[in-house]
Structures are given as C-alpha cells and as structure tokens.
Design an enzyme around this catalytic site. Structure first.
Site, mmCIF file in Angstrom:
data_model
loop_
_atom_site.group_PDB
_atom_site.id
_atom_site.type_symbol
_atom_site.label_atom_id
_atom_site.label_comp_id
_atom_site.label_asym_id
_atom_site.label_seq_id
_atom_site.Cartn_x
_atom_site.Cartn_y
_atom_site.Cartn_z
ATOM 1 N N LYS A 83 58.000 -5.851 39.284
ATOM 2 C CA LYS A 83 59.145 -5.537 38.712
ATOM 3 C C LYS A 83 59.835 -4.404 39.871
ATOM 4 O O LYS A 83 58.989 -3.591 40.137
ATOM 5 C CB LYS A 83 59.093 -5.013 37.310
ATOM 6 C CG LYS A 83 60.689 -5.043 36.808
ATOM 7 C CD LYS A 83 60.307 -4.309 35.420
ATOM 8 C CE LYS A 83 61.942 -4.393 34.640
ATOM 9 N NZ LYS A 83 61.589 -3.886 33.250
ATOM 10 N N SER A 158 64.368 -6.870 30.124
ATOM 11 C CA SER A 158 64.895 -6.770 31.578
ATOM 12 C C SER A 158 63.723 -7.173 32.651
ATOM 13 O O SER A 158 64.271 -7.444 33.778
ATOM 14 C CB SER A 158 65.166 -5.295 31.968
ATOM 15 O OG SER A 158 63.843 -4.336 31.662
ATOM 16 N N SER A 182 61.290 -5.434 26.927
ATOM 17 C CA SER A 182 61.914 -6.046 28.176
ATOM 18 C C SER A 182 60.585 -6.677 28.903
ATOM 19 O O SER A 182 60.807 -7.408 29.943
ATOM 20 C CB SER A 182 62.088 -4.667 29.079
ATOM 21 O OG SER A 182 63.572 -4.284 28.797
#
Lengths: 478, 106
Positions: A83, A158, A182
């Site tokens: 990420k 996310s 997330s």
C-alpha cells in the site's frame, strides 16, 4: 507455468523450496498479469522496475541457504503488493495524495524491513483512498481503482489497490493498513482474507499516519494460512514505535468453543441476502462443534458516531505536518499564512479537507467536551463491553459490511459512504484483532459479488482468529 | 446548519484555502455529519467522569541518537533531499529555504 500467480503463498513457497519453480518465474507471471490488467484496474500506482532483480536475489539466497543447510523463510521470493502509505527506502510513497506526489521515502518502514529480511519481493505500490480516508479507493488523487470481479464496482478501501492486486492475481499477497476497516472491507469486497491485528501488534514506524489511536498494518491474502504467515513475519515489538507491544502483553485467551453474535445490531440496514449468507456460515460453524450464542454490546450502536469524532480529530492533528516546509508540495502565496493555506488547500483532496475541517471543529474549544470528550468516554465503555463478552466467547461474529461492493460513483454522499464501516470500526476503537474472510457471494445485476464474515477476538488472540477462520474456510459456504 | 463564517473560521484554523463552492458544500456536509455524530451526546456526564481512557506513558532513555546509530531512521542526507526548496550552504550541505518571518524594526 502460466498459473503460478494463482498459487497460495504456502503452495508457491513449497514449490520453490522443492526446486520446481523459482521466484523469478512467479514474479514474471505476476508482472505479465499486471501488464494485462492494471491499466483498467488501476490497482498499482507504480510497478517497480527492479522486480526481477529482487526475485533473482531471492533465488540466490535460497540456493545459498540450501548449500549451508539453512532453512529459508516461507516468504522468501514471494511477490508482494505494498500500500502506498508504507515507506520503502529510496522509492516514491505518496499516500495517493498530490501533496506527497514526488516524495521519496528516506527509510524503510519496520514492516518492510521485516519483509526484506524474510526475502520477499516488492512488485509495486498500490492505489488507496488519499491518506487512507475512504472505503472505496475513489478518493485517490490518481483515479479510482476497480474491483477485479466487476470492473463497474469499487474494490473497497482504503486498501483497495492492495485488495484488487491480490484478487486479480497480480500479487500473491499484500500489505494494507486499517484505521476503521480499510483492510477488512476491501478483503470482503474482493473475496479475500484480511486481518486488522491487535493495536500495537505490528509496528507502525514508517507508516504515513492517519488516526494514531486506531491505525494498524496487516495482511491481505487468499487464504487464512497465508494471512497468518504474513502476520507472523511483520509482528513484534519495535523500539521505533512506542505503541507496539510484546507478544505476551495480554493474557492468553482460554478457548470456550463459543461464538457470540450481537443480533441486536443486525436488525436493520443490512441486505437480506448478506444476512442469509451470514446465517449459513453460523449454521456450518455449529456443525463443526461451535456453540453460537447471542451477546449484547449496548454501546455498539454508537460506535460509528464515536469513530467519526475520534478519527477526524486525529486526522486534523496528524495532517498538520504537511505544511510545505520540510517535504512534499510547496506552493507560494502572499504571506506565510497563504503559503500554508495554498499548499494544503491544493495539495489535499476533498475528503482529506473535509475530515481536517471536521476534526478541527470537534476539537475546538466550546465543542471539545460535547464531541471529543463524550466520544472518548463512549469508546472506553465499548472497549469494556467487548472485553467482557470475549471472556465468554472465542470471538464475536458479524458480517464485515452490510452490503457488497457499490458501483463506482454510487455513494456520493459522505455519510452514506461512512455507513459501510458500521461493523468494522469497533475493533479499531477497542484495539481488538479482527479478521474478515469470504462467506460466499450474493448476486447483483447478473454478477456474483463476494461478501465477508468478520470475527473479532480478545486482544492478542490472533491465533484464535486463524483457528476459527480455517474452520470456516474448510466449510466453504457458497 | 453551521454558518459560512464558522466554516471560514475552521478553514483559517486548519490553514486550508477553500473555494466559495466548497465552503458552501462543507456547510452542508459538516452539518449532516455533526447531526449523525451528535449521538455521542447521549453518553451521560457521570459516564464521562468514570470512564477516562486507560493510557500509559512509554518513554525511552533520554539519549540523543548519533549519526550512523542503528537507532536513527534515515540519513541526514536523505532527509535533506526531501526539502522543497534548498540552497547550498557555504560550509557544505544544504539550507532549507523558508520565508523570512522576522521583520526589521522601522
């Protein structure tokens, strides 16, 4: 050879150790898949140019280990998607924000250091909601990511890019971060396993902070075993993160073979077929010897409201560091004040600006007691209730989300988007570990969309989650 | 609904330059969100007093980390590299160029 990207990490690791395949083979197939699908999925913001070199180093290390009779780490040579809010030294890291667009990480996050020591390969950095604020990856400054199972839909967020990368077999595993769901929400929307570890179980040194009393990094993978493998590789106390904990901080949970279901939370706002799948999973767990009991969490209906006070408050403080003076975007105005306001006004996206404003509001004098003070008290109450329930049961089960993935652009009202987090925020507020794993799929407009079941365990009891998770995996509810 | 002036005041506190259209939409968004999170006011006053969160301080020994120490994250050079505007310092290395904020007395 062409299906190597569809192996689980455990399988790929065994085959590499047996000499049937190499790390270069696996990475090459992932890169080919990226070439094919990333343009549309937008899961990776950047694919690193040295992937095959990294894989080659891993293969050499394995050969060396074999020669010396040393065991190789199970993640040696496994290609990962990371990420974009996790620092890898010398590489760009932007948190999918314009304000950090060209920022280069000056050191490795501890989780990266640990994966490097294991010999993992980094394929690239993945798309996300800007500064991890969102549940759909639509808030990225670099365009939304798409759900590989239905490209009209969001992958969740996310950590949506990480989930999309693993679900489309463009990586074998991924790291995400979870502040209010997330990791678990995108895992649920993409048919994956995702773990939000106990608060403090994984070091946050080198993570771009969002809500510091809530944030944790964790794995996204195809199987519980893979998620466990990654978690065990990245966990541990770290002197660079004073909130990190040692593995024996919490007393060991005594197994009860009971699973608690807070049915009072499942009465409304959940899609009927999601609820049916959830009941099917519970039935299956009963057959494998678990007792399902009703539990009460009286403060849980407040959890989302509590979260949307505490999180923006922490966001407004954490994002104050982006002022254009030391790094990142730096715009000039007519005064020092203008320099700041212009840099931040143009550098942050709409959702980041909204949450900074909201956080500033709830922390301002006159409102502090009414919002932040009350939210903190409710949080403590909720934590006490969850801890009490977890003395009687091994885990608390709920659906991960009330519905499957929405269409891109469907949830334009911020509050409607926030409601997707209704079941996931509690674990962040209370610090408990929570695992999402697939519980079949529901049809929407001719497509089968995956949904997830969420299990929450006592602090430090990730092992308990993996154990029950593997049971659910075995039953494989369709 | 919160007023335009309140939004502008928050924007000033948060150092955010906002367009007129955004000020208007934030009035609506923030009001809606505050209506929802206002549920937390249901928590009784006595609860607030009883339920202070359990926090503990974690300290390290108050010793500076020397250059090259294993306890130091990122090299000085790498950190300086990230400066948006830098100037070569006469003694080597770089200065971070910032706006002049101290004015000479007239």
């Amino acid at each position: 050879m062409s299906e190597l990207n569809k192996l689980s990490i455990t399988e790929a690791s065994k085959k590499m150790q047996a000499g049937e395949i190499t790390a270069v083979d696996v990475s090459r197939v992932c890169l080919a898949e990226i070439e094919k699908r990333n343009k549309i999925l937008n899961a990776y913001l950047e694919v690193f140019s040295d992937v095959l070199e990294q894989a080659n180093v891993a293969d050499e290390k394995r050969a060396q280990n074999k020669k010396e009779g040393k065991e190789s780490h199970a993640l040696l040579g496994i290609p990962f998607a990371i990420k974009d809010n996790i620092l890898i030294e010398g590489r760009n890291v932007s948190a999918a924000s314009k304000i950090l667009e060209n920022y280069v990480a000056s050191y490795d996050a501890t989780v990266i250091k640990k994966l490097k020591e294991a010999g993992a390969v980094f394929l690239g950095r993945t798309n996300m909601d800007e500064f991890a604020m969102g549940g759909s990856t639509e808030n990225s400054a670099f365009g939304p990511a798409k759900n590989p199972l239905d490209e009209m839909r969001v992958p969740g967020g996310s950590s949506g890019g990480s989930a999309a990368a693993v679900a489309s077999y463009m990586a074998l595993g991924a790291l995400g971060t979870d502040t209010g769901g997330s990791i678990r929400e995108p895992a649920s929307f993409c048919g994956l396993v995702g773990l939000k570890p106990t608060y403090g179980a994984v070091s946050r040194s080198g993570l771009i902070a969002m809500g510091s009393s809530l944030d944790q990094a964790g794995p996204l993978a195809h199987t519980v075993e893979d998620a466990e493998l990654i978690f065990n590789a990245i966990r541990g106390r770290d002197s660079f993160d004073s909130t990190s904990i040692s593995e024996d901080l919490y007393p060991k949970h005594a197994a009860t073979k009971k699973i608690g279901v807070p049915r009072h939370l499942l009465k409304e706002g959940i899609d009927q077929d999601v609820l049916e799948q959830f009941e099917k999973s519970l039935e299956a767990l009963k057959k494998s010897g678990y007792e399902i009991i009703d539990v009460e969490l009286p403060s849980a209906p407040l959890a989302l409201a509590v979260y949307y006070v505490i999180m923006p408050a922490e966001v407004s403080a954490n994002l104050a560091r982006f002022d254009g003076v030391r790094y990142g975007l730096s715009l000039k105005g007519d005064s020092l004040f203008d320099d700041y306001a212009k840099t931040r006004g143009e550098g942050f996206g709409a959702e980041a600006r909204r949450r900074i404003m909201l956080g500033t509001y709830v922390l301002s004098s006159g409102y502090y007691d009414a919002y932040y003070g009350k939210a903190t008290a409710a949080r403590a109450m909720l934590a006490a209730e969850v801890s009490d329930v977890l003395k009687e049961v091994d885990c608390i089960a709920t659906p991960t989300t009330p519905s499957p993935a929405a269409k891109i652009g469907e949830k334009s009202d911020p509050l409607a988007m926030y409601l997707m987090d209704i079941f996931t925020v509690t674990a962040n507020l209370t610090g408990n570990p929570a695992l999402s794993l697939p519980m079949g799929a529901v049809p929407r407009e001719g497509k089968q969309l995956p949904i997830g079941i969420q299990l929450t365990a006592a602090h430090g009891d990730e092992a308990g989650l993996f154990k029950i998770g593997k049971e659910i995996e075995k039953i494989a509810v369709q | 609904m919160i007023s335009k002036e309140e939004v502008l005041n928050l924007a000033e506190l948060a150092r955010l330059k906002l367009s007129d259209a955004e000020v208007e939409s934030l009035q609506k968004d923030i009001s809606n969100i505050l209506d929802y999170v206002g549920q937390v006011s249901a928590v009784g006053v006595s609860d607030v007093e009883q339920l202070k969160p359990i926090l503990r301080n974690v300290m390290r020994e108050d010793k500076p980390y020397g250059a090259g120490s294993v306890m130091m994250l990122g090299s000085r050079e790498a950190l300086l590299e990230a400066l948006p505007k830098k100037e070569k310092a006469p003694m080597g290395g770089f200065f971070n160029v910032v706006r002049k904020i101290i004015q000479k007395d007239e």
